[in-house]
Design a protein around this motif. Structure first.
Motif, PDB file in Angstrom:
ATOM      1  N   PRO A 158       0.805  -1.233   0.000  1.00 45.35           N
ATOM      2  CA  PRO A 158       0.000   0.000   0.000  1.00 45.35           C
ATOM      3  C   PRO A 158       0.833   1.277   0.000  1.00 45.35           C
ATOM      4  N   PHE A 159       2.004   1.268   0.666  1.00 44.24           N
ATOM      5  CA  PHE A 159       2.849   2.462   0.676  1.00 44.24           C
ATOM      6  C   PHE A 159       3.405   2.749  -0.724  1.00 44.24           C
ATOM      7  N   LEU A 160       3.881   1.692  -1.411  1.00 42.67           N
ATOM      8  CA  LEU A 160       4.398   1.873  -2.766  1.00 42.67           C
ATOM      9  C   LEU A 160       3.308   2.380  -3.703  1.00 42.67           C
ATOM     10  N   ILE A 161       2.135   1.768  -3.594  1.00 43.64           N
ATOM     11  CA  ILE A 161       1.031   2.153  -4.470  1.00 43.64           C
ATOM     12  C   ILE A 161       0.583   3.582  -4.172  1.00 43.64           C
ATOM     13  N   ALA A 162       0.551   3.955  -2.904  1.00 42.52           N
ATOM     14  CA  ALA A 162       0.133   5.311  -2.528  1.00 42.52           C
ATOM     15  C   ALA A 162       1.056   6.344  -3.160  1.00 42.52           C
ATOM     16  N   PHE A 163       2.353   6.081  -3.104  1.00 45.27           N
ATOM     17  CA  PHE A 163       3.335   7.001  -3.686  1.00 45.27           C
ATOM     18  C   PHE A 163       3.107   7.171  -5.183  1.00 45.27           C
ATOM     19  N   SER A 164       2.897   6.036  -5.885  1.00 43.93           N
ATOM     20  CA  SER A 164       2.707   6.065  -7.334  1.00 43.93           C
ATOM     21  C   SER A 164       1.333   6.617  -7.712  1.00 43.93           C
ATOM     22  N   ALA A 165       0.303   6.233  -6.952  1.00 45.43           N
ATOM     23  CA  ALA A 165      -1.059   6.694  -7.248  1.00 45.43           C
ATOM     24  C   ALA A 165      -1.179   8.204  -7.073  1.00 45.43           C
ATOM     25  N   LEU A 183      -4.104   2.600   6.716  1.00 43.16           N
ATOM     26  CA  LEU A 183      -4.509   1.223   6.401  1.00 43.16           C
ATOM     27  C   LEU A 183      -3.596   0.185   7.050  1.00 43.16           C
ATOM     28  N   MET A 184      -2.311   0.528   7.152  1.00 41.65           N
ATOM     29  CA  MET A 184      -1.333  -0.428   7.672  1.00 41.65           C
ATOM     30  C   MET A 184      -1.045  -0.217   9.155  1.00 41.65           C
ATOM     31  N   TYR A 185      -1.861   0.580   9.850  1.00 41.56           N
ATOM     32  CA  TYR A 185      -1.603   0.882  11.259  1.00 41.56           C
ATOM     33  C   TYR A 185      -1.586  -0.428  12.069  1.00 41.56           C
ATOM     34  N   PRO A 186      -0.562  -0.651  12.878  1.00 40.70           N
ATOM     35  CA  PRO A 186      -0.401  -1.929  13.575  1.00 40.70           C
ATOM     36  C   PRO A 186      -1.625  -2.378  14.371  1.00 40.70           C
ATOM     37  N   TYR A 212      -5.080  -4.929   5.668  1.00 41.76           N
ATOM     38  CA  TYR A 212      -4.869  -4.424   4.321  1.00 41.76           C
ATOM     39  C   TYR A 212      -3.434  -4.588   3.843  1.00 41.76           C
ATOM     40  N   ALA A 213      -2.641  -5.388   4.545  1.00 42.24           N
ATOM     41  CA  ALA A 213      -1.280  -5.665   4.085  1.00 42.24           C
ATOM     42  C   ALA A 213      -1.348  -6.361   2.729  1.00 42.24           C
ATOM     43  N   SER A 214      -0.470  -5.985   1.820  1.00 40.10           N
ATOM     44  CA  SER A 214      -0.385  -6.561   0.468  1.00 40.10           C
ATOM     45  C   SER A 214      -1.601  -6.253  -0.398  1.00 40.10           C
ATOM     46  N   ILE A 219      -6.087   1.128  -1.276  1.00 37.98           N
ATOM     47  CA  ILE A 219      -5.302   2.357  -1.275  1.00 37.98           C
ATOM     48  C   ILE A 219      -5.455   3.116  -2.590  1.00 37.98           C
ATOM     49  N   ILE A 220      -5.630   2.398  -3.717  1.00 36.13           N
ATOM     50  CA  ILE A 220      -5.872   3.083  -4.993  1.00 36.13           C
ATOM     51  C   ILE A 220      -7.147   3.909  -4.909  1.00 36.13           C
ATOM     52  N   LEU A 221      -8.207   3.303  -4.383  1.00 39.10           N
ATOM     53  CA  LEU A 221      -9.476   4.020  -4.256  1.00 39.10           C
ATOM     54  C   LEU A 221      -9.367   5.142  -3.225  1.00 39.10           C
TER      55      LEU A 221
END
Length: 624
Positions: A158-165, A183-186, A212-214, A219-221
């Motif tokens: 999700p972090f990678l996608i957020a950066f690119s999105a 989304l990834m909060y522990p 929401y890991a992986s 995250i796109i939405l």
């Protein structure tokens, strides 16, 4: 042409710096979104030295460079300068196809982050190989440490996608990454894993606790929603207070909506997509594998393979493997390699042999665009051989349910990711790619003609390439139309007037019959019937374009008598046109007739006659 000059020419062909909204690249292609499509000159781009082809596909302009794409993109990035502030949008009049927009969006998000995903996947495959060879223990600390590295890109996807999105949706990058952190909060992951707390209350509404890991779609939405909220808030907050209130309100509004509605919806969509493809292969594995393995090159060419990404990552997350996108890509890529090798063995043309040799190694490593556009698709029959080989390999994979356990470039380096302890998965994978490679190789050798000749530039824009016969004498070409002959520069359409489509003339029609000017083949018919592409038996490629802007008539007033692929003889009626209807709708009768492969000849000379009659008068002379 050096890379700097090529970059300048590409930007010019795309309508200039001000017309380019977004640019990025994959392994072999430059990809662009533009404001105004009318400013793009595909004909010019296809003629540039150093370009294998240019096309509009899946909502984006794609310029195929090959292995040097990153270097060319670096020069383009320097020309474009800093990114816009996110307020610019595409021309609102260009709505396009909804599927094109979807594929364009998913492609634009995943392409920039593929290095991290592929790197992690390859490392995971290498670990599997080292364990199988007993060079490392899967219980040791070294293995565990390397597993952290290989798993990180997927766990924190999700972090990678957020950066690119954020770049794709043209919104604030830091806020987008912050949403991924939500989304990834522990604590959310802990609640989801424990199962005791399934939701939390927020202003009286339930907020589902999901892992929401992986994940991909949530995250796109979420970033897509943020892009609208961010711009909306920015419009209503005074500039002096934006630094404080725009980030605050953007997060405060977007995050709860994302957690309550959008993220769960995206999760369900990804799960259902994964279930659909998994069930499809369980019910009809061989048939599904045969179709996907055979059609995968076409799917990749159109960009539709990105539609499989959400289900692929959902499958990795749920099962730890993928049996659809990556395995089918693997057999298709090896089939493409076999077909290119067949051309290398069979052809006697030195230029084609060199091109086949240069594209073979990248294809084996999973980069097949140079092979497809430069060799197999250009020669057609080897491309058909690759489709058949991929279909056979896909059927084998469907029968044995071949799985890959890591996301990696579908080439020879991906093979370790198919290793599974206590199963024949790896051997089945080898069987599938072996058969796909051999079948494509044999068929390509059988189908490829010895005398094939490579044209000066490989180009996907050229239709129906035919081996050119070398002639010492000029080739006289009859006129396909009747009317007054005018210089091509008199054409109102700049694409023709500037010779971007090739050299020729414009004819102002006085007769509605379009006739075959030579013996050959119909290689292209516009969907709206207003343009025809013909190729003579000697290899001359002609484009006949009836009227200017007559594409707007959507075929009304045009009657076709041939189909794409038909053989034609001199004098055959190809098309009839209602000239009165064209004039009544306000369109010019000026009709360009050009030789689209003019660059392959020394010169193209047009008649000095002021008027010509179809198939009675010479119109052009092609000088070898």
């Amino acid at each position: 042409m050096n890379k700097k000059e090529l970059a300048k020419q590409i930007v010019t062909g795309l309508g200039g710096e001000e017309n380019i909204v977004l640019s990025w690249h994959c392994i072999t292609r430059l990809r662009f979104n533009v404001k105004n499509k009318d400013k793009v000159q595909l004909g010019m781009l296809n003629k540039l030295e150093g370009i294998m082809g240019a096309q509009f596909q899946s909502g984006q302009y794609q310029v195929i460079i090959g292995s040097e794409v990153a270097d060319v993109f670096a020069e383009i990035a320097l020309l474009l300068g800093e990114e816009a502030d996110g307020t610019e949008t595409l021309n609102k009049g260009e709505k396009g196809n909804i599927l094109d927009h979807i594929f364009d969006t998913v492609s634009g998000i995943f392409t920039p982050i593929l290095p991290a995903i592929v790197g992690g996947g390859l490392l995971k495959g290498m670990l599997a190989l080292l364990v199988s060879l007993k060079l490392i223990s899967d219980t040791g600390s070294s293995y565990e440490l390397l597993s952290f590295v290989s798993d990180a890109p997927f766990h924190f996807l999700p972090f990678l996608i957020a950066f690119s999105a954020a770049k794709k949706f043209r919104t604030d990058t830091s806020l987008s990454v912050a949403l991924a952190g939500v989304l990834m909060y522990p604590k959310i992951i802990e609640y989801a894993a424990g199962g005791e707390i399934t939701n939390l209350k927020f202003i009286g509404l339930n907020v589902p606790m999901n892992n929401y890991a992986s994940s991909v779609l949530p995250i796109i939405l979420g970033v897509w929603l943020l892009s609208y909220i961010y711009r909306g808030v920015k419009k209503i907050i005074p500039k002096s207070l934006q630094i404080i209130f725009v980030p605050l309100l953007s997060l405060l509004i977007t995050a709860p909506i994302m957690l309550m509605f959008i993220a769960p919806l995206g999760n369900y969509i990804g799960v259902y997509l994964q279930q659909f493809f998994t069930t499809l292969f369980e019910i009809a594995g061989p048939i599904a594998g045969l179709l996907l393995g055979g059609l995968m090159p076409l799917i990749v060419i159109t960009g539709m393979h990105y539609a499989f990404f959400p289900s692929t990552f959902a499958s990795f997350d749920k099962f730890g493997y993928d049996l659809v996108l990556l395995p089918m890509n693997l057999v298709a890529n090896f089939a493409q390699s076999g077909a290119v090798l067949g051309v290398l063995f069979k052809t006697k043309d030195e230029k084609m042999k060199q091109l086949a040799f240069s594209t073979l190694l990248p294809a084996i490593f999973g980069i097949t665009e140079p092979a497809i556009y430069g060799v197999t698709m250009k020669l057609k029959k080897p491309f058909y051989a690759s489709l058949i080989g991929g279909a056979v390999g896909g059927a084998i994979y469907g029968i044995f349910s071949v799985k890959t356990f890591a996301f990696s470039q579908p080439g020879i380096t991906a093979l370790p990711s198919y290793i599974e302890k206590g199963s024949n998965n790896f051997m089945s994978a080898l069987l599938g790619i072996g058969l796909s490679f051999i079948i494509a190789l044999v068929l390509s050798i059988l189908l490829t003609k010895d005398e094939m000749v490579l044209t000066e530039e490989p180009s996907i824009a050229k239709k129906g390439n035919v081996g050119l016969e070398k002639r010492d004498r000029p080739i006289n070409i009859l006129s396909p139309l009747t009317g007054e002959v005018l210089p091509l520069e008199r054409t109102p359409d700049k694409t023709f007037a500037e010779g971007l489509m090739g050299r020729g003339v414009t004819i102002e029609l006085t007769n509605g019959f379009v006739r075959a000017p030579f013996e050959g083949t119909v290689t292209m018919i516009a969907p709206t019937k207003h343009a025809l592409g013909l190729t003579s038996e000697s290899g001359v490629e002609m484009l006949i374009h009836i009227g200017i802007d007559t594409v707007q008539l959507n075929g009304v007033g045009f009657n076709l008598y041939v189909q794409t692929g038909d053989s034609i003889r001199t004098g055959d009626i190809l098309l009839t046109v209602d000239l009165n209807l064209i004039k009544e709708n306000g369109y010019a009768l000026l009709s360009p007739v050009v030789i689209t492969n003019s660059s392959e000849y020394l010169d193209v000379i047009h008649t000095s006659e002021q008027g010509v009659t179809a198939v009675e008068d010479n119109l052009l002379m092609v000088i070898n």
